[in-house]
Design a protein around this motif. Structure first.
Motif, PDB file in Angstrom:
ATOM      1  N   GLU A 133       0.820  -1.210   0.000  1.00 17.44           N
ATOM      2  CA  GLU A 133       0.000   0.000   0.000  1.00 17.44           C
ATOM      3  C   GLU A 133       0.859   1.268   0.000  1.00 17.44           C
ATOM      4  OE1 GLU A 133      -3.233   0.184  -0.506  1.00 17.44           O
ATOM      5  OE2 GLU A 133      -3.239  -1.995  -0.707  1.00 17.44           O
ATOM      6  N   ARG A 134       2.007   1.213   0.629  1.00 14.53           N
ATOM      7  CA  ARG A 134       2.922   2.367   0.579  1.00 14.53           C
ATOM      8  C   ARG A 134       3.381   2.607  -0.863  1.00 14.53           C
ATOM      9  NH1 ARG A 134       6.905   1.753   5.933  1.00 14.53           N
ATOM     10  NH2 ARG A 134       5.326   2.403   7.455  1.00 14.53           N
ATOM     11  N   GLU A 135       3.671   1.511  -1.556  1.00 20.02           N
ATOM     12  CA  GLU A 135       4.095   1.645  -2.948  1.00 20.02           C
ATOM     13  C   GLU A 135       2.940   2.100  -3.832  1.00 20.02           C
ATOM     14  OE1 GLU A 135       6.160  -1.075  -6.473  1.00 20.02           O
ATOM     15  OE2 GLU A 135       5.849  -1.903  -4.458  1.00 20.02           O
ATOM     16  N   ARG A 136       1.753   1.564  -3.581  1.00 19.20           N
ATOM     17  CA  ARG A 136       0.592   1.890  -4.413  1.00 19.20           C
ATOM     18  C   ARG A 136       0.164   3.347  -4.248  1.00 19.20           C
ATOM     19  NH1 ARG A 136      -5.471  -0.120  -4.803  1.00 19.20           N
ATOM     20  NH2 ARG A 136      -5.435  -0.388  -2.531  1.00 19.20           N
ATOM     21  N   THR A 137       0.246   3.874  -3.021  1.00 18.38           N
ATOM     22  CA  THR A 137      -0.206   5.247  -2.765  1.00 18.38           C
ATOM     23  C   THR A 137       0.921   6.266  -2.864  1.00 18.38           C
ATOM     24  OG1 THR A 137       0.190   5.014  -0.385  1.00 18.38           O
ATOM     25  CG2 THR A 137      -2.016   4.423  -1.209  1.00 18.38           C
ATOM     26  N   GLY A 138       2.157   5.789  -2.775  1.00 19.89           N
ATOM     27  CA  GLY A 138       3.284   6.709  -2.763  1.00 19.89           C
ATOM     28  C   GLY A 138       3.466   7.406  -1.426  1.00 19.89           C
ATOM     29  N   ILE A 139       2.853   6.876  -0.362  1.00 15.45           N
ATOM     30  CA  ILE A 139       2.948   7.471   0.981  1.00 15.45           C
ATOM     31  C   ILE A 139       3.830   6.567   1.846  1.00 15.45           C
ATOM     32  CG2 ILE A 139       1.674   8.228   3.019  1.00 15.45           C
ATOM     33  CD1 ILE A 139      -0.779   8.567   1.187  1.00 15.45           C
ATOM     34  N   PRO A 140       5.095   6.937   2.095  1.00 19.86           N
ATOM     35  CA  PRO A 140       6.028   6.056   2.803  1.00 19.86           C
ATOM     36  C   PRO A 140       5.720   5.872   4.288  1.00 19.86           C
ATOM     37  CG  PRO A 140       7.044   8.188   2.383  1.00 19.86           C
ATOM     38  CD  PRO A 140       5.736   8.199   1.663  1.00 19.86           C
ATOM     39  N   THR A 141       4.879   6.738   4.868  1.00 24.55           N
ATOM     40  CA  THR A 141       4.583   6.626   6.303  1.00 24.55           C
ATOM     41  C   THR A 141       3.220   5.974   6.566  1.00 24.55           C
ATOM     42  OG1 THR A 141       3.710   8.889   6.268  1.00 24.55           O
ATOM     43  CG2 THR A 141       6.023   8.595   6.918  1.00 24.55           C
ATOM     44  N   LEU A 142       2.575   5.485   5.534  1.00 22.25           N
ATOM     45  CA  LEU A 142       1.291   4.787   5.701  1.00 22.25           C
ATOM     46  C   LEU A 142       1.474   3.598   6.646  1.00 22.25           C
ATOM     47  CD1 LEU A 142      -1.140   3.744   2.871  1.00 22.25           C
ATOM     48  CD2 LEU A 142      -0.115   1.969   4.312  1.00 22.25           C
ATOM     49  N   LYS A 143       0.470   3.360   7.497  1.00 18.98           N
ATOM     50  CA  LYS A 143       0.552   2.260   8.454  1.00 18.98           C
ATOM     51  C   LYS A 143      -0.660   1.346   8.320  1.00 18.98           C
ATOM     52  CE  LYS A 143       2.925   5.071  11.967  1.00 18.98           C
ATOM     53  NZ  LYS A 143       2.822   5.619  13.347  1.00 18.98           N
ATOM     54  N   VAL A 144      -0.422   0.053   8.441  1.00 18.95           N
ATOM     55  CA  VAL A 144      -1.511  -0.932   8.539  1.00 18.95           C
ATOM     56  C   VAL A 144      -1.464  -1.497   9.944  1.00 18.95           C
ATOM     57  CG1 VAL A 144      -2.499  -3.064   7.662  1.00 18.95           C
ATOM     58  CG2 VAL A 144      -1.380  -1.485   6.084  1.00 18.95           C
ATOM     59  N   GLU A 145      -2.557  -1.294  10.699  1.00 15.89           N
ATOM     60  CA  GLU A 145      -2.544  -1.658  12.107  1.00 15.89           C
ATOM     61  C   GLU A 145      -3.853  -2.338  12.524  1.00 15.89           C
ATOM     62  OE1 GLU A 145      -1.555   1.962  14.191  1.00 15.89           O
ATOM     63  OE2 GLU A 145       0.591   1.648  13.864  1.00 15.89           O
ATOM     64  N   TYR A 146      -3.897  -2.700  13.799  1.00 17.49           N
ATOM     65  CA  TYR A 146      -5.066  -3.404  14.347  1.00 17.49           C
ATOM     66  C   TYR A 146      -5.277  -2.993  15.794  1.00 17.49           C
ATOM     67  CZ  TYR A 146      -7.595  -7.157  16.734  1.00 17.49           C
ATOM     68  OH  TYR A 146      -8.475  -7.849  17.522  1.00 17.49           O
ATOM     69  N   ASN A 147      -6.539  -2.824  16.191  1.00 19.49           N
ATOM     70  CA  ASN A 147      -6.872  -2.776  17.614  1.00 19.49           C
ATOM     71  C   ASN A 147      -8.194  -3.504  17.829  1.00 19.49           C
ATOM     72  OD1 ASN A 147      -9.165  -0.946  17.477  1.00 19.49           O
ATOM     73  ND2 ASN A 147      -7.713   0.738  17.254  1.00 19.49           N
ATOM     74  N   ARG A 148      -8.450  -3.895  19.059  1.00 15.05           N
ATOM     75  CA  ARG A 148      -9.610  -4.736  19.361  1.00 15.05           C
ATOM     76  C   ARG A 148     -10.937  -4.049  19.086  1.00 15.05           C
ATOM     77  NH1 ARG A 148      -8.229  -7.942  25.022  1.00 15.05           N
ATOM     78  NH2 ARG A 148      -6.416  -9.122  24.244  1.00 15.05           N
ATOM     79  N   VAL A 149     -10.967  -2.752  19.221  1.00 19.64           N
ATOM     80  CA  VAL A 149     -12.225  -2.009  19.055  1.00 19.64           C
ATOM     81  C   VAL A 149     -12.576  -1.839  17.583  1.00 19.64           C
ATOM     82  CG1 VAL A 149     -13.432   0.148  19.511  1.00 19.64           C
ATOM     83  CG2 VAL A 149     -11.886  -0.816  21.246  1.00 19.64           C
ATOM     84  N   HIS A 150     -11.598  -1.411  16.784  1.00 21.88           N
ATOM     85  CA  HIS A 150     -11.877  -1.051  15.394  1.00 21.88           C
ATOM     86  C   HIS A 150     -11.368  -2.065  14.376  1.00 21.88           C
ATOM     87  CE1 HIS A 150     -13.388   2.837  16.679  1.00 21.88           C
ATOM     88  NE2 HIS A 150     -12.310   3.001  17.423  1.00 21.88           N
ATOM     89  N   GLY A 151     -10.713  -3.102  14.833  1.00 26.48           N
ATOM     90  CA  GLY A 151     -10.234  -4.111  13.901  1.00 26.48           C
ATOM     91  C   GLY A 151      -9.013  -3.653  13.128  1.00 26.48           C
ATOM     92  N   PHE A 152      -8.917  -4.066  11.859  1.00 24.80           N
ATOM     93  CA  PHE A 152      -7.774  -3.740  11.010  1.00 24.80           C
ATOM     94  C   PHE A 152      -8.064  -2.461  10.229  1.00 24.80           C
ATOM     95  CE2 PHE A 152      -7.505  -8.293  11.722  1.00 24.80           C
ATOM     96  CZ  PHE A 152      -6.156  -8.480  11.975  1.00 24.80           C
TER      97      PHE A 152
END
Length: 226
Positions: free
Chosen positions: A121-140
């Motif tokens: 996704e960083r490569e696809r959007t060109g945004i090097p600081t993009l993060k993929v994360e998870y928490n119990r409340v909101h999921g992924f």
């Protein structure tokens, strides 16, 4: 022959009892693992009896024969050290069922998948600081700063999941599909394992007569060895 047979017999479980439990569909995972181990040692016992002159021992030796398909099935299907009961999981061997392997992989390899997705996704959007994360409340979710979310031209499949003071969170169809699988993977894996175990017991039923014959031969050999 006593000294030669006794160590072998000590490695073999009560095949006749296990066959009865298979017939009653009440056999436990550890008993199936023990059955597999016992069948593995039968050729050694047969080899020890092969040179006997006694007609009775020759007949009993022949009675130890078992279909290779049975040993192969148990070896492929059951973990070497399975859990005590199926509901605990960890009974069916890895590689036996691709769906179960996938569900187990979702539980153990989710971090690796998220790192790979983040890099893509960083490569696809060109945004090097993009993060993929998870928490119990909101999921992924995919997280961008508020400024990035406004300035960047995001892919069309980015769906807004949550707006924070300084960040925007998105989800894609790929991430949603992974989330649906990952969050229910444990329950689905246990259900799949139970289904596979029940099917395995049914698949063992045609071998019950072979196992009973083997069990009876073992019982007579055991008595004679004593």
């Amino acid at each position: 022959y006593h000294a030669q047979l006794r160590p072998i017999l000590q490695r073999i479980n009560d095949v006749e009892r296990i066959s009865t439990r298979i017939a009653l569909t009440s056999v436990r995972p550890k008993e199936l693992a023990a059955l597999g181990d016992s069948l593995h040692h039968l050729p050694v016992l047969q080899n020890a009896l092969n040179h006997c002159d006694s007609e009775l021992l020759k007949q009993l030796c022949a009675g130890l024969h078992h279909p290779e398909a049975l040993s192969h099935l148990l070896q492929r299907a059951i973990q070497p050290e399975p859990a005590t009961v199926v509901r605990e999981g960890g009974v069916i061997a890895d590689g036996f069922d691709s769906e179960l392997d996938e569900l187990r992989g979702l539980q153990t390899n989710s971090g690796e998948f998220l790192l790979e997705l983040e890099a893509r996704e960083r490569e696809r959007t060109g945004i090097p600081t993009l993060k993929v994360e998870y928490n119990r409340v909101h999921g992924f979710y995919i997280e961008l700063t508020a400024a990035q979310a406004v300035q960047a031209t995001l892919p069309l499949d980015y769906q807004r999941r949550q707006t924070l003071k300084n960040a925007e969170r998105f989800i894609t169809p790929e991430l949603k599909a992974f989330e649906d699988k990952a969050l229910s993977a444990k329950e689905r894996a246990l259900a799949r394992e139970k289904l596979l175990y029940d099917t395995l017991i049914a698949d063992l039923h045609p071998y019950i007569s072979d196992l009973q014959r083997i069990g009876q031969a073992l019982a007579q050999i055991d008595v004679l060895a004593n």
